[in-house]
Design a protein around this motif. Structure first.
Motif, PDB file in Angstrom:
ATOM      1  N   LYS A 126       0.831  -1.202   0.000  1.00  0.00           N
ATOM      2  CA  LYS A 126       0.000   0.000   0.000  1.00  0.00           C
ATOM      3  C   LYS A 126       0.875   1.266   0.000  1.00  0.00           C
ATOM      4  N   ALA A 127       0.481   2.239  -0.839  1.00  0.00           N
ATOM      5  CA  ALA A 127       1.299   3.442  -1.007  1.00  0.00           C
ATOM      6  C   ALA A 127       1.473   4.207   0.299  1.00  0.00           C
ATOM      7  N   ASP A 128       0.406   4.293   1.108  1.00  0.00           N
ATOM      8  CA  ASP A 128       0.525   5.083   2.350  1.00  0.00           C
ATOM      9  C   ASP A 128       1.494   4.411   3.332  1.00  0.00           C
ATOM     10  N   LYS A 130       4.087   2.474   2.393  1.00  0.00           N
ATOM     11  CA  LYS A 130       5.424   2.703   1.826  1.00  0.00           C
ATOM     12  C   LYS A 130       5.938   4.076   2.249  1.00  0.00           C
ATOM     13  N   GLU A 131       5.065   5.073   2.092  1.00  0.00           N
ATOM     14  CA  GLU A 131       5.437   6.448   2.458  1.00  0.00           C
ATOM     15  C   GLU A 131       5.805   6.527   3.935  1.00  0.00           C
ATOM     16  N   MET A 132       4.999   5.878   4.773  1.00  0.00           N
ATOM     17  CA  MET A 132       5.246   5.917   6.217  1.00  0.00           C
ATOM     18  C   MET A 132       6.589   5.273   6.548  1.00  0.00           C
TER      19      MET A 132
ATOM     20  N   ARG B  29       1.697  10.472  -2.420  1.00  0.00           N
ATOM     21  CA  ARG B  29       2.518   9.850  -1.367  1.00  0.00           C
ATOM     22  C   ARG B  29       3.974   9.964  -1.788  1.00  0.00           C
ATOM     23  N   ARG B  41       8.049  15.155   6.944  1.00  0.00           N
ATOM     24  CA  ARG B  41       6.764  15.460   6.304  1.00  0.00           C
ATOM     25  C   ARG B  41       6.085  16.679   6.905  1.00  0.00           C
ATOM     26  N   PHE B  60       5.351   7.210  -4.176  1.00  0.00           N
ATOM     27  CA  PHE B  60       4.964   5.839  -3.849  1.00  0.00           C
ATOM     28  C   PHE B  60       3.603   5.533  -4.433  1.00  0.00           C
ATOM     29  N   VAL B  61       3.553   4.438  -5.201  1.00  0.00           N
ATOM     30  CA  VAL B  61       2.283   3.963  -5.734  1.00  0.00           C
ATOM     31  C   VAL B  61       2.054   2.549  -5.218  1.00  0.00           C
ATOM     32  N   GLY B  62       0.788   2.121  -5.271  1.00  0.00           N
ATOM     33  CA  GLY B  62       0.429   0.843  -4.670  1.00  0.00           C
ATOM     34  C   GLY B  62       0.859  -0.354  -5.504  1.00  0.00           C
TER      35      GLY B  62
END
Lengths: 212, 64
Positions: A126-128, A130-132, B29, B41, B60-62
């Motif tokens: 999940k992108a969120d 990964k970002e975290m 993201r 951030r 960042f992509v899923g």
């Protein structure tokens, strides 16, 4: 068939990789965060290469929808991925020091849980998340090497998947575009290309080859 | 001039948040490195960009 000894397996790896590289691989440690399509493939590549110490982290269970691309077996459905992959890795590399955590990584527990290995592979889906993970590692554990994956969904050419060196300790693999949220499926081979990029970059870091 | 992912932009004086929005990363993201250091951030709105800065943005992509 008797199990080869630790020495026999080490010698076979040395013959393939050379003494110096195998010494570095055996002394190295890598943690794989998320062991789905990316992470299960990364961990298997690293175990086969003879990385000395591996940690795998995932809170999820094996689902039938994973079997198109993740390194699990139908008889493992319902098992925690961390247990299922631990079993597989132990069969591939019986003398590797493997540890597992069945836990969800958060901003709060990352500094403690990811502090023990030299190289961190971000292999979430999940992108969120990964970002975290990436932002938390870069902020809290800036001395670690970090290899992240972004953009491997769909049927676009596998040639679009690359390894990019972002900064001195941070690499990203993928096309940074193809988003599963755009309705693209996840094709085993393309995900595995990205996973191989990530595993290979980890091996290059271990070999002290830092460029891409 | 400053560079973002190797391309040159006239964004001197803008904040990181403004620069991200201008080049199409608004609401995405991302992770942002400014001159080899992570920009936390919560500092995108307060970090101002200057002539010669090097910004690297990872999106960042899923999928994984």
């Amino acid at each position: 068939m008797t199990m080869p000894t630790r020495e026999e397996m080490y010698r076979a790896l040395e013959e393939r990789h050379g003494k110096e590289l195998q010494r570095r691989l055996s002394a190295a440690s890598v943690v794989v965060c998320g062991i789905g399509g990316l992470g299960s493939n990364i961990a298997i590549h690293l175990a086969r290469a003879g990385v000395g110490r591996l940690r795998i982290i995932d809170f999820d269970r094996v689902d039938i929808s994973n079997l198109n691309r993740q390194q699990y077996f139908p008889e493992q459905l319902g098992m925690y991925k961390s247990d299922a992959l631990y079993d597989t890795l132990s069969r591939i590399a019986p003398y590797c020091d493997i540890s597992r955590n069945c836990v969800k990584l958060t901003e709060e527990n990352i500094p403690e849980l990811l502090n023990g290995e030299d190289i961190i592979c971000e292999a979430f889906d999940k992108a969120d998340q990964k970002e975290m993970l990436v932002n938390t590692v870069l902020e809290k554990l800036p001395d670690k090497f970090l290899v992240s994956g972004s953009g491997m969904a769909g049927l676009s050419s596998a040639n679009n998947i690359v390894t990019r060196k972002v900064t001195r300790h941070f690499y990203v693999c993928g096309d940074e575009v193809s988003d599963v949220a755009d309705g693209l499926g996840l094709i085993s081979a393309r995900v595995a290309v990205c996973a191989a990029h990530m595993a290979h970059m980890a091996i290059r870091i271990i070999a002290q080859e830092y460029d891409v | 001039m400053l560079t973002i992912n190797g391309k040159e932009y006239e964004l001197n004086g803008k904040t990181v948040a403004e620069a991200l929005a201008e080049i199409g990363y608004g609401g995405q993201r991302v992770a942002v490195e400014l001159n080899e250091s992570i920009v936390p951030r919560d500092q995108y709105d307060s970090t101002v960009l200057y002539e010669g800065d090097h910004l690297e943005v990872v999106r960042f992509v899923g999928g994984g």
